[in-house]
Enzyme design. Structure first.
Site, short mmCIF file in Angstrom:
data_model
loop_
_atom_site.label_atom_id
_atom_site.label_comp_id
_atom_site.label_asym_id
_atom_site.label_seq_id
_atom_site.Cartn_x
_atom_site.Cartn_y
_atom_site.Cartn_z
N ASP A 16 14.25 61.31 42.73
CA ASP A 16 13.16 61.45 41.74
C ASP A 16 13.29 60.08 41.03
O ASP A 16 14.15 59.48 40.66
CB ASP A 16 13.19 62.21 40.63
CG ASP A 16 12.33 62.88 39.93
OD1 ASP A 16 11.06 62.33 40.28
OD2 ASP A 16 12.35 63.48 38.82
N GLY A 17 12.00 59.62 40.56
CA GLY A 17 11.83 58.38 39.73
C GLY A 17 11.28 57.01 40.11
O GLY A 17 11.03 56.15 39.70
N TRP A 21 9.64 54.13 38.10
CA TRP A 21 10.44 52.92 38.39
C TRP A 21 9.41 51.80 38.53
O TRP A 21 9.47 50.75 37.96
CB TRP A 21 11.27 52.95 39.60
CG TRP A 21 12.13 51.57 39.82
CD1 TRP A 21 13.59 51.48 39.13
CD2 TRP A 21 11.95 50.62 40.58
NE1 TRP A 21 14.15 50.29 39.83
CE2 TRP A 21 12.80 49.70 40.50
CE3 TRP A 21 10.98 50.23 41.17
CZ2 TRP A 21 12.98 48.62 41.34
CZ3 TRP A 21 10.92 49.04 42.13
CH2 TRP A 21 11.79 47.94 41.79
N ARG A 29 2.68 52.32 42.60
CA ARG A 29 3.73 53.40 42.85
C ARG A 29 4.23 53.30 44.15
O ARG A 29 5.48 53.51 44.53
CB ARG A 29 2.97 54.88 42.88
CG ARG A 29 2.54 55.14 41.24
CD ARG A 29 1.83 56.36 41.32
NE ARG A 29 2.61 57.40 41.69
CZ ARG A 29 3.74 58.14 41.08
NH1 ARG A 29 3.81 57.87 39.83
NH2 ARG A 29 4.37 59.20 41.67
N HIS A 33 8.49 53.61 45.80
CA HIS A 33 8.86 54.23 47.12
C HIS A 33 9.58 53.30 47.98
O HIS A 33 10.68 53.74 48.54
CB HIS A 33 7.58 54.88 47.87
CG HIS A 33 7.10 56.19 47.03
ND1 HIS A 33 7.86 57.12 46.40
CD2 HIS A 33 5.76 56.04 46.43
CE1 HIS A 33 6.82 58.06 45.84
NE2 HIS A 33 5.71 57.37 45.66
N TRP A 65 1.43 66.66 48.97
CA TRP A 65 0.16 66.26 49.43
C TRP A 65 -1.12 66.01 48.33
O TRP A 65 -2.09 65.60 48.72
CB TRP A 65 -0.41 67.30 50.65
CG TRP A 65 0.57 67.40 51.73
CD1 TRP A 65 1.44 68.30 51.85
CD2 TRP A 65 0.40 66.43 52.94
NE1 TRP A 65 1.96 68.10 53.17
CE2 TRP A 65 1.35 66.78 53.64
CE3 TRP A 65 -0.38 65.53 53.25
CZ2 TRP A 65 1.62 66.29 54.76
CZ3 TRP A 65 -0.14 64.76 54.44
CH2 TRP A 65 0.87 65.25 55.13
N LEU A 127 28.23 61.72 60.05
CA LEU A 127 27.24 62.18 58.97
C LEU A 127 25.71 62.68 59.56
O LEU A 127 25.23 62.29 60.45
CB LEU A 127 26.83 61.11 57.86
CG LEU A 127 25.99 61.47 56.80
CD1 LEU A 127 26.44 62.55 55.82
CD2 LEU A 127 25.60 60.46 55.91
N SER A 192 12.71 72.13 41.65
CA SER A 192 11.37 71.62 42.26
C SER A 192 11.22 72.27 43.49
O SER A 192 10.81 71.53 44.52
CB SER A 192 11.21 70.30 42.18
OG SER A 192 10.92 69.67 40.98
#
Length: 239
Positions: A16-17, A21, A29, A33, A65, A127, A192
Site C-alpha cells: 500500500d502507498g 508516494w 500515480r 506503481h 478495476w 521461494l 482490504s
C-alpha cells in the site's frame, strides 16, 4: 527454536502507498506503481535470506478495476513488462511464481505472460512467490463454495463430510500454508478483503513506510517484530 530465530513459513504483504508516494513527489500515480517494483525484488531477496518459504503479494484487487481507466491500463502494461523482465532473474534465484485470484478478466496478453512466468519458474525451490491478481477474499470463498456445491450436486461429496479442510482445499491457496505474518505498508490498519480465511491466526504488522520505500531492512524489521510475538492460537502460553 528461540523467539529470536522464529521464522514465518509464509509472509503476505499488502503493498500500500504507491499512489501517495507519487503524489507527494508531484508524479503520476503510475510512477508510484513502477517504483514499487524494487521493493518486490528486495522482499523476495530478504524472504530467501531469512528462509521464508512463501511470500504473497497483494498486487491487484477486484476493487482496483474501479480506478481511473488510464491507471488500470498502465498497471496492466506494468504487469506485462515486469513479468517479462523479472522472470529470468527469479529463475536464477530459485523463485517459483504462482498466481491466485480470477485471471479470466485480464486480457489474453496478460494471461499469456503470467502463464509463461509460472511455467518457466515451476522448478523454483527457494521461494514460492504468490501474486494476488484480480483477487478478493470474498470472491475466492464464493468460488470455493461453488466448487464444493458442484461436488455435492454430483454426488461425490456428502454435505455432512464438509469441514474446514474441504473449504481450505477449494481455495486458490490450496496446498500453501496459511500466512504467519501479514504486513501492510503505509500505516493503514485493515485487510482490504485479503486472505480473510487464511489469515485467521496471522500476526499483523503495520509499518508507516509507503510501499516504494520498503527495503530489505524494513523486511528485516518485520521479521524482528514477528520473533517477539507470542503466538498462542487461542491457547494458554506455556509456563
Amino acid at each position: 527454536m528461540s523467539k529470536q530465530r522464529r521464522i514465518p513459513q509464509h509472509v503476505a504483504i499488502i503493498m500500500d502507498g504507491n499512489g501517495r508516494w507519487a503524489e507527494q513527489r508531484g508524479m503520476e500515480r503510475y510512477e508510484g506503481h513502477a517504483a514499487g517494483i524494487e521493493p518486490i525484488r528486495a522482499s523476495a531477496r530478504a524472504a530467501i535470506r531469512h528462509g521464508v518459504g512463501h511470500l504473497t503479494l497483494y498486487a491487484f484487487s477486484t476493487e482496483n478495476w474501479g480506478r481511473p481507466a488510464a491507471e488500470v491500463d498502465a498497471l496492466m502494461e506494468l504487469f506485462c513488462q515486469c513479468v517479462i523482465h523479472e522472470t529470468p532473474d527469479m529463475q536464477r534465484q530459485g523463485i517459483r511464481i504462482r498466481t491466485i485470484g480470477d485471471r479470466s478478466r485480464f486480457s489474453e496478453k496478460v494471461q499469456a505472460h503470467l502463464a509463461q512466468a509460472e511455467e518457466q519458474t515451476a522448478g523454483g525451490d527457494k521461494l514460492t512467490l504468490l501474486l494476488a491478481l484480480n483477487y478478493s477474499s470474498r470472491d475466492e470463498i464464493v468460488r470455493a463454495v461453488r466448487k464444493i456445491a458442484g461436488r455435492v450436486a454430483a454426488g461425490t461429496l456428502a454435505p455432512e463430510a464438509i469441514g474446514e479442510q474441504t473449504l481450505a482445499g477449494a481455495l486458490d491457496t490450496a496446498g500453501v500454508p496459511d500466512p504467519d505474518l501479514v504486513i501492510r505498508t503505509s500505516g493503514e490498519c485493515r485487510l482490504s478483503n485479503f486472505l480473510l480465511w487464511q489469515a485467521s491466526y496471522a500476526e499483523f504488522y503495520f509499518p508507516q513506510v509507503l510501499w516504494p520505500d520498503f527495503t530489505e531492512e524494513e523486511f528485516d524489521r518485520a521479521m524482528e517484530e514477528y520473533a517477539r510475538r507470542d503466538r498462542r492460537f487461542g491457547l494458554v502460553a506455556d509456563k
